[in-house]
Design an enzyme around this catalytic site. Structure first.
Site, PDB file in Angstrom:
ATOM      1  N   HIS A  81     -36.469   5.036  -7.419  1.00  0.00           N
ATOM      2  CA  HIS A  81     -37.543   6.033  -7.287  1.00  0.00           C
ATOM      3  C   HIS A  81     -37.162   7.347  -7.971  1.00  0.00           C
ATOM      4  O   HIS A  81     -37.581   8.422  -7.540  1.00  0.00           O
ATOM      5  CB  HIS A  81     -37.873   6.296  -5.816  1.00  0.00           C
ATOM      6  CG  HIS A  81     -38.451   5.118  -5.104  1.00  0.00           C
ATOM      7  ND1 HIS A  81     -39.784   4.787  -5.151  1.00  0.00           N
ATOM      8  CD2 HIS A  81     -37.856   4.162  -4.340  1.00  0.00           C
ATOM      9  CE1 HIS A  81     -40.000   3.687  -4.440  1.00  0.00           C
ATOM     10  NE2 HIS A  81     -38.841   3.288  -3.945  1.00  0.00           N
ATOM     11  N   ASP A 139     -33.217   2.640  -1.434  1.00  0.00           N
ATOM     12  CA  ASP A 139     -34.112   1.497  -1.258  1.00  0.00           C
ATOM     13  C   ASP A 139     -34.546   0.932  -2.606  1.00  0.00           C
ATOM     14  O   ASP A 139     -34.437   1.573  -3.645  1.00  0.00           O
ATOM     15  CB  ASP A 139     -35.348   1.911  -0.456  1.00  0.00           C
ATOM     16  CG  ASP A 139     -36.119   3.047  -1.118  1.00  0.00           C
ATOM     17  OD1 ASP A 139     -35.466   3.998  -1.598  1.00  0.00           O
ATOM     18  OD2 ASP A 139     -37.364   2.998  -1.162  1.00  0.00           O
ATOM     19  N   GLU A 140     -35.037  -0.276  -2.564  1.00  0.00           N
ATOM     20  CA  GLU A 140     -35.683  -0.953  -3.693  1.00  0.00           C
ATOM     21  C   GLU A 140     -34.939  -0.787  -5.025  1.00  0.00           C
ATOM     22  O   GLU A 140     -35.496  -0.262  -5.997  1.00  0.00           O
ATOM     23  CB  GLU A 140     -37.122  -0.452  -3.825  1.00  0.00           C
ATOM     24  CG  GLU A 140     -37.955  -0.746  -2.588  1.00  0.00           C
ATOM     25  CD  GLU A 140     -39.402  -0.324  -2.717  1.00  0.00           C
ATOM     26  OE1 GLU A 140     -40.276  -1.135  -2.354  1.00  0.00           O
ATOM     27  OE2 GLU A 140     -39.669   0.803  -3.176  1.00  0.00           O
ATOM     28  N   PRO A 141     -33.705  -1.273  -5.110  1.00  0.00           N
ATOM     29  CA  PRO A 141     -32.959  -1.174  -6.379  1.00  0.00           C
ATOM     30  C   PRO A 141     -33.417  -2.247  -7.368  1.00  0.00           C
ATOM     31  O   PRO A 141     -32.643  -3.115  -7.795  1.00  0.00           O
ATOM     32  CB  PRO A 141     -31.512  -1.391  -5.932  1.00  0.00           C
ATOM     33  CG  PRO A 141     -31.625  -2.316  -4.756  1.00  0.00           C
ATOM     34  CD  PRO A 141     -32.895  -1.912  -4.047  1.00  0.00           C
ATOM     35  N   ASN A 142     -34.691  -2.182  -7.745  1.00  0.00           N
ATOM     36  CA  ASN A 142     -35.305  -3.275  -8.512  1.00  0.00           C
ATOM     37  C   ASN A 142     -34.666  -3.487  -9.876  1.00  0.00           C
ATOM     38  O   ASN A 142     -34.580  -4.623 -10.365  1.00  0.00           O
ATOM     39  CB  ASN A 142     -36.805  -3.011  -8.678  1.00  0.00           C
ATOM     40  CG  ASN A 142     -37.542  -3.069  -7.355  1.00  0.00           C
ATOM     41  OD1 ASN A 142     -37.052  -3.646  -6.391  1.00  0.00           O
ATOM     42  ND2 ASN A 142     -38.712  -2.459  -7.289  1.00  0.00           N
TER      43      ASN A 142
END
Length: 655
Positions: free
Chosen positions: A237, A309-312
């Protein structure tokens, strides 16, 4: 009345469970309450006997009663109208209290200062619901309340990075509300909206928070018995950083970073590659260390939410870290970075506490066993039956953890009321059953943050109610919700607004086919906000023409009732203006949806008949104009253009 002896006036064991009584009087339902015969007449001048360490409690009560034309003063006499003291033997529960109102006076005994503060909040609710008699005197019912929270931490997180940056006045009034709901932690979700001295290129158009504003908010929160928790996302993010020159080199996948794409895409661009920092680049930790050095001194609370969060970009195999991921595995690469961030947080003081989002690590049992015991994993989930029980892994490993449900307003316009009720109640029950220490209500702004704050009040209120007393979640009935909302959220003496918020908040379900699998969003938002020339086929296939027509009827009826609402207080006018826009925007979306379903072969909005486009454009322009006005009621200018362009995309297609 002697403060030290006030505890002898009542026995907690004699109280009744609040489940057997009408407790609509209270915003959050007490655990035990008993109404007794008689009343107390409270005059315009009231003396208080105060125990040690309760100055903040007295000042809060004094300020609040002054607004109600009651003057409060501390008295050294042995007889007082109100006495406030602390006795942990009488009240063993942390943050617990016993409030006793008799014909002779008011007595508060609490476990600690926090409990005394919550007792005062409850007392003020009784005052506000009581009848006025001759002059400025107030007739209070005699009662005894023994109460305590089921969760030691009851928090609220507000997304101020996507895209709404609220005014300070908005935040102060929100903190007032949090105190009345007995919320004790507050977070502002930061990506790029703090005015870091060396990083003006990142925040210059965002109307960021200045250090002195955060310091003032921190002080205001402390006065209201609330901790303001620092928050700075520190891995993913971070697209609003790496899209700028000088930061792209810190990206995990720099080849996919495109400022043009990030500024053009309207829906779910954050799931695309190119929005994470590189965890294996030493420059990343240098950047984050510099941010923490500037941010943390503005908070008196020593907790920070570092995100993670969300380490895409890593999950997809990475780019800069690809070789290391192939050698060690993504889990080890992620965990190494988490440990580095933990060490960085601790470098600012061993009493620092690191919160982080647990979505990645929750499936990594071995890594959970290796976590430092003083971190706080935040397990988020926003669906009806999210398995919050997975968090028991943390509890069994001696780690405090929080459940993190949502107001379910993001990616909608009018909210998703039924989703919110189910998500918030399930989180409260499953968290308590599985050892969660905290309950963090999240209010996100994904995809433009088009819903106004008033739409999220339903979720905030229910989350506060359920986290204080989980029994209220277990026995909750939606039938009671309109009255609760009218009494404690909207303060509508005509009892219209609570029902309006529920009706409008359930329109998202009304428009869908029975077998629709669309989740975590409103189809009506997604036919207004989309990336290309036509809303996604998945969204269009989920819509029911009959449902859209019924939604238009529901919204029309709600708009009529909106004219009949009579909201008290400073916020009443804001709520009515915001819901006026919400109803107009949803009504337009439903009409647009019907037109799209009647023209299934088109490949672009521009393929619609000119007469249809002209009529739709005529209705859309006032909606867009009102959005501009509504935005300015509570928010700063920064972020508006990013939010508005997502709606304005449709206008350009209709032209």
């Amino acid at each position: 009345m002697d403060v030290s002896s006030s505890s002898s006036l009542f026995s907690p064991s004699s109280l009744l469970s609040s489940s057997s009584l009408d407790t609509n009087l209270f915003a959050v339902e007490p655990h035990e309450v008993a109404f007794t015969q008689g009343s107390l007449k409270l005059g315009a001048d009231v003396s208080v006997g105060l125990g040690n360490g309760l100055k903040r409690v007295f000042e809060y009560l004094q300020d609040e009663l002054a607004d109600r034309k009651v003057a409060l003063k501390i008295s050294d006499d042995t007889e007082h109208i109100i006495s406030i003291g602390i006795d942990a033997d009488v009240v063993p529960e942390n943050e617990g209290y016993i409030l006793n109102i008799t014909e002779k006076g008011i007595s508060i005994v609490a476990h600690d200062e926090q409990g005394a503060f919550w007792a005062v909040v409850t007392l003020l609710e009784v005052v506000d619901s009581s009848s006025k008699i001759a002059g400025s005197r107030i007739k209070l019912p005699c009662l005894t309340v023994h109460d305590w929270p089921d969760y030691s931490v009851r928090g609220f997180l507000l997304d101020v990075s996507r895209d709404k940056v609220p005014s300070m006045e908005t935040l102060y009034r929100l903190v007032d509300r949090l105190a009345k709901y007995k919320i004790n932690q507050f977070q502002l979700y930061f990506e790029h909206v703090f005015a870091y001295r060396k990083h003006k290129a990142v925040w210059k158009n965002a109307s960021p928070f200045l250090p002195e504003e955060i310091q003032a908010l921190d002080l205001y929160c402390k006065r209201k018995n609330i901790e303001l928790v620092a928050n700075q996302n520190s891995l993913a993010h971070m697209h609003r950083w790496i899209m700028h020159k000088g930061y792209k080199e810190l990206a995990e996948t720099p080849s996919t970073v495109s400022k043009k794409n990030l500024e053009r895409e309207n829906y779910e661009h954050e799931g695309n590659p190119g929005y994470s920092l590189c965890p294996t680049n030493p420059g990343t930790l240098e950047l984050i260390e510099g941010l923490y050095k500037e941010l943390l001194p503005n908070f008196t609370c020593h907790t920070i939410n570092v995100g993670l969060d969300e380490p895409n970009d890593l999950v997809r195999g990475g780019e800069k870290s690809r070789a290391l991921i192939r050698k060690k595995g993504i889990s080890e690469v992620y965990f190494d970075y988490l440990q580095n961030i933990y060490k960085l947080v601790k470098s600012f003081g061993n009493d620092r506490v690191m919160q982080f989002w647990a979505d990645f690590i929750i499936t990594e049992d071995e890594l959970i066993r290796q976590l430092p015991k003083d971190v706080v994993p935040l397990l988020w989930g926003y669906e009806d039956e999210f398995p919050f029980e997975m968090g028991r892994k943390f509890y069994e490993n001696g780690i405090r953890w929080f459940v993190c449900p949502s107001t379910c307003s993001w990616s909608s316009i009018g909210g998703r009321a039924d989703d919110a009720i189910k998500n918030l109640s399930q989180a409260a029950l499953k968290g308590k059953e599985n050892g969660a220490a905290g309950y963090l209500i999240t209010e996100w702004g994904d995809n433009g943050h088009h819903h106004p704050l008033s739409v999220s009040q339903l979720g905030l209120y229910l989350g506060a109610r359920f986290s204080w007393n989980t029994r209220s979640a277990k026995k909750f009935s939606s039938d009671s919700l309109p009255l609760l909302l009218d009494n404690h959220v909207f303060h509508d003496k005509n009892h219209k607004m609570g029902q309006i918020s529920l009706k409008v908040g359930d329109v998202y379900k009304q428009v869908l086919k029975p077998n629709s699998t669309l989740t975590c969003c409103s189809a009506l938002l997604r036919i207004l906000v989309f990336n290309n020339d036509l809303p996604d086929r998945e969204v269009l296939e989920s819509l029911s023409k009959e449902g859209l027509q019924k939604a238009i009827e529901t919204l029309s009826e709600s708009k009529k009732h909106l004219q009949e609402a009579a909201l008290d207080g400073w916020e009443g006018g804001l709520v009515l203006q915001e819901y006026h826009w919400v109803i107009d925007a949803l009504s337009f979306a439903a009409k647009f949806g019907i037109v799209l379903l009647e023209n299934p072969a088109i490949k672009s909005v521009n393929d619609l008949k000119k007469s249809d486009r002209k009529e739709l454009l005529k209705e859309l322009i006032p909606v867009l104009d009102l959005y501009k006005t509504t935005w300015a009621l509570r928010n700063r200018k920064g972020g508006f253009e990013d939010s508005f362009r997502r709606l304005d995309h449709l206008r350009t297609l209709l032209k």
